[in-house]
Design an enzyme around this catalytic site. Structure first.
Site, PDB file in Angstrom:
ATOM      1  N   GLY A 114      -7.310 -37.296 -39.215  1.00 11.90           N
ATOM      2  CA  GLY A 114      -8.419 -38.195 -39.510  1.00 11.90           C
ATOM      3  C   GLY A 114      -8.270 -39.570 -38.897  1.00 11.90           C
ATOM      4  O   GLY A 114      -7.603 -39.733 -37.876  1.00 11.90           O
ATOM      5  N   LEU A 139     -11.780 -30.693 -38.808  1.00 17.19           N
ATOM      6  CA  LEU A 139     -11.352 -31.903 -38.116  1.00 17.19           C
ATOM      7  C   LEU A 139      -9.833 -31.912 -37.894  1.00 17.19           C
ATOM      8  O   LEU A 139      -9.064 -31.833 -38.847  1.00 17.19           O
ATOM      9  CB  LEU A 139     -11.758 -33.129 -38.945  1.00 17.19           C
ATOM     10  CG  LEU A 139     -11.420 -34.476 -38.295  1.00 17.19           C
ATOM     11  CD1 LEU A 139     -12.243 -34.710 -37.054  1.00 17.19           C
ATOM     12  CD2 LEU A 139     -11.631 -35.608 -39.300  1.00 17.19           C
ATOM     13  N   ASP A 140      -9.415 -32.022 -36.645  1.00 14.45           N
ATOM     14  CA  ASP A 140      -8.002 -32.107 -36.270  1.00 14.45           C
ATOM     15  C   ASP A 140      -7.201 -30.874 -36.676  1.00 14.45           C
ATOM     16  O   ASP A 140      -5.982 -30.929 -36.790  1.00 14.45           O
ATOM     17  CB  ASP A 140      -7.351 -33.373 -36.865  1.00 14.45           C
ATOM     18  CG  ASP A 140      -8.022 -34.642 -36.374  1.00 14.45           C
ATOM     19  OD1 ASP A 140      -8.554 -34.626 -35.254  1.00 14.45           O
ATOM     20  OD2 ASP A 140      -8.032 -35.642 -37.109  1.00 14.45           O
ATOM     21  N   GLU A 141      -7.880 -29.765 -36.903  1.00 12.12           N
ATOM     22  CA  GLU A 141      -7.196 -28.530 -37.307  1.00 12.12           C
ATOM     23  C   GLU A 141      -7.256 -27.457 -36.225  1.00 12.12           C
ATOM     24  O   GLU A 141      -6.814 -26.333 -36.440  1.00 12.12           O
ATOM     25  CB  GLU A 141      -7.815 -27.971 -38.609  1.00 12.12           C
ATOM     26  CG  GLU A 141      -7.665 -28.845 -39.831  1.00 12.12           C
ATOM     27  CD  GLU A 141      -6.278 -28.754 -40.464  1.00 12.12           C
ATOM     28  OE1 GLU A 141      -5.377 -28.140 -39.862  1.00 12.12           O
ATOM     29  OE2 GLU A 141      -6.102 -29.308 -41.555  1.00 12.12           O
TER      30      GLU A 141
END
Lengths: 283, 283, 283, 283
Positions: free
Chosen positions: A201, A227-229
């Site tokens: 994040g 998100l960001d995964e």
């Protein structure tokens, strides 16, 4: 000019390499580089990337693709066959901070990134001069979360017009919608300014400072709707200590972001990255 | 024998170094090493660690401590004054996996860890032979979460009997109670097998594997009541790739855990680590 | 604006820090950063670098320098006193390969290199556009070993006209004469494309390839009259393997050269590097 | 138990992989890992290492070796075929410093080095206790350059008696004669305490200190008759600075030596290292 790449994944079993290499040999192709991996030799999934040199590839490519269908069916393969002369077309998205964009342009000018950089899209004007100075089209599309749909419609239109294969988010500080992501599966490469999964994040350097870590990092990954995964392609870190305030962390981090993103993009362009179960195999 | 260390923290202002160095000079002490840090020269907090050589320190130490009180009061200092000949006494806690314990014993035998290893406590028998072979007392105290209070009572009793200054959790796989932690503030050093804050809690290698990270790490930190949230002393990482399964990650990780914990313990023993706002200053 | 730096070296003895810090305190200066080192507390040489904040430094600087002479005499000090507002002036020498020049210009534009880049001198025209595009004077002076004296005369004249403090050889592929070096002691910073002392001299990547090393490196050092034997400021390496041919080594190496040179120049500009017996102390 | 390894090198040409993989498939072998390299696809030399799983390998191995002769002849191959159940037998030579020996024993006990450690030979007594404690035969053979021939005769006799495949010089501080080396081509692995080719020969840490390097390293290589000039298997480095005296460099270096040698030995035991023109290919 005669270089080609074959990527295959299928259930593991004896005989796969024999079948593929026999096929290539029948076209008089010489295997230059070959990498393989199996999640488990007993009932796992098998992956292989072969780079080969094949005389008159241009003339044979179409026929080879057609003939390979049969082998693919026999082993239940997912596969792609790509002559290297079919250069991929890249779009770069950027916001105000230019260091990642500049690194990509630099490597591209040095001949280290074999791609056509077809356009740069930004929600700010900072990058215009350097991009247009290299005769690359620059599109300024202001963006914020209230007009996301409209912005993305313009962007998708441009990507289509320019026939884009790869989208690089070079510190593009806007979140993409599921719609945009779904339109470009495993084609969008992001750089996140932390060693994921730490500091997912916003504001990772600020949080790294608060936590008092002794290492900061950067992660390049494919964009998914979490998100960001998304699947991680490459990561790296640098040492820091108590003297580094947030500003210092950002400076140190910029250098890691640059090199991590450049490596990830390079590997993607060379068809070295295969996504499997939200992880990457990097050959 | 004549080596001493002075650690000070206080509100930053001009004149601190002048006062301290004048004080040391008045005892004819020569400053060997000096490290300082200020969170902010304007109204921040100032930290300094000075290592000095002072003739006849043994005779002067008591007087020096008394005389320093005045300077400390003037600058509102927190401070500690420690002659190096007062060697710290260490307890090591370990479970089944011995690699971190072995590394510490090795460094201790090589003369790299200046401490008395007073005892080893374990909830398993695996370490007994190697520990007793070095003539270090070994205490087997079976542990699980149901008998935690009783186990810790025994442990605290042993720590008291052996007059322990430092507790090293060398892969001790039990959670300590707030009671135990409160009794030993900034004295318990743990090794966590991930680069924190990624993979807090149990089974970090399994989760690193699932996430598909390209780096694994280890973190040594002081233990607080927030699990894996204590002040970080040292971290390091190693590169891994898609071929590393969980077992391979553990093997690679063991080597990082060993060296990260050994460095953290060494720095702590040398009075190089100061805790400030859940972060460490490592001089 | 009120930041100053004091660098001192002298025979080690008790009382040095006390005297210096008392001196600074008498001007109401607050010590921001202090680093010291002694080759040997018993009869060795002592080095200290102090960065301080002093109200109205501009007005006091001259007086401070004069007053410090007395302390310096008492302890037989070599010393320099430099207000940070006196920015150093840098000349960059470059040949055909621009990566090191570009990195320095980049860091300079980002505000990470606090210096005036006063001019760029090259024996080729490749760098002209980028240099002049940043409004930095560019001088093309063709060079080869037959006209060395004449070339260096022109260069020295330019350095004098531009009042240069630091000369950076950013892959300048010409050897300097003893005359030129003697005129600029510890002021010329070179980047050598190997981890010295391995591969001194020409064509280090070719020789690294022949030797089959598994690491390549770069070294930044001050230039002396012994080729590649000057005091080392910074070094770094990258891993390579059997697949890397000479061209690949050069590509990987460029990235190391860039960052090693940039760090060395930065530390030099911040007065962090002290030369002692053909070695450097980097504070 | 059914795992085998096939190593091949031959002039590069199309069809090699097809022939080998067809051969393995005909025995129902499944390729687990495959690595290949060509010095040049046009007229260069081709290298491949294949690890495979073959049901009932024990029964088939002899026949496979015989049948492979035909393919080998067709492509002018040099090759080796090794069932993994034929464990290699290792001799370790050591002098007074035990850190490399201890690391190897440790990894061996952890199951990371798959070999029989058949004996340890030393010109000192320091290692006896730890070696015999693990029930490994220990031979004390005093050595110096005046009695080299006689000493080596004893050693060669022991190596023969114990049917040794691999000799590891784990900081054995004696030079071997050409006679000894010739008797064991590409079978003797040494650890040199510098990043070769820097600091060839004696006292590398002392010389690293004098030169003022910012990195120290270690190199593991096969022993040839040119001192420290044999094919490099693995290298690594650690950062140091001006504060590190020779003693500190040695301490830091020990940790690098340990891990570099352990990796090199592991790769050799796994048949991952191929020597070609005084360089190694490490698969």
């Amino acid at each position: 000019q005669n270089r080609g790449r074959l990527l295959v994944s299928c259930p593991d079993q004896p005989g796969i390499v024999a079948a593929i290499s026999q096929f290539l040999f029948s076209y008089n192709a010489n295997i230059i580089e070959s990498n393989q991996y199996s999640t488990n030799p007993e009932g796992g999934r098998f992956f292989i990337r072969i780079e080969f040199e094949c005389p008159s590839l241009k003339d044979k490519a179409k026929d080879m693709k057609q003939q390979f269908v049969e082998i693919a069916a026999q082993f239940s393969m997912e596969w792609s066959f790509r002559p290297v002369f079919e250069v991929k077309r890249t779009a770069i998205f950027v916001s105000k901070e230019l260091h990642c964009l500049l690194e990509l342009l630099w490597e591209w000018q040095s001949g280290d990134l074999l791609t056509d950089i077809a356009l740069v899209i930004s929600n700010h004007e900072e990058a215009r001069d350097v991009v247009e100075g290299l005769n690359i089209p620059f599109y300024y599309i202001p963006a914020n979360k209230d007009i996301r749909a409209e912005v993305e419609a313009k962007q998708l239109q441009l990507l289509k017009e320019h026939d884009i294969d790869v989208i690089v988010l070079a510190r593009y500080m806007q979140i993409l919608t599921p719609n945009f992501v779904a339109a470009n599966p495993n084609k969008i490469i992001n750089i996140h300014h932390s060693f994921l999964p730490a500091f997912i994040g916003a504001r990772p350097y600020e949080r790294a400072y608060s936590r008092g870590v002794k290492l900061i990092g950067a992660t390049s990954h494919y964009v998914t709707n979490d998100l960001d995964e998304g699947p991680i392609i490459e990561q790296d870190i640098a040492r820091v200590d108590h003297r580094s305030n947030v500003e210092a962390l950002k400076k140190i981090g910029r250098s890691i972001e640059r090199s991590v993103l450049a490596r990830a993009v390079k590997w993607h362009l060379e068809d070295r990255v295969i996504v499997h179960q939200n992880k990457t195999i990097v050959f």
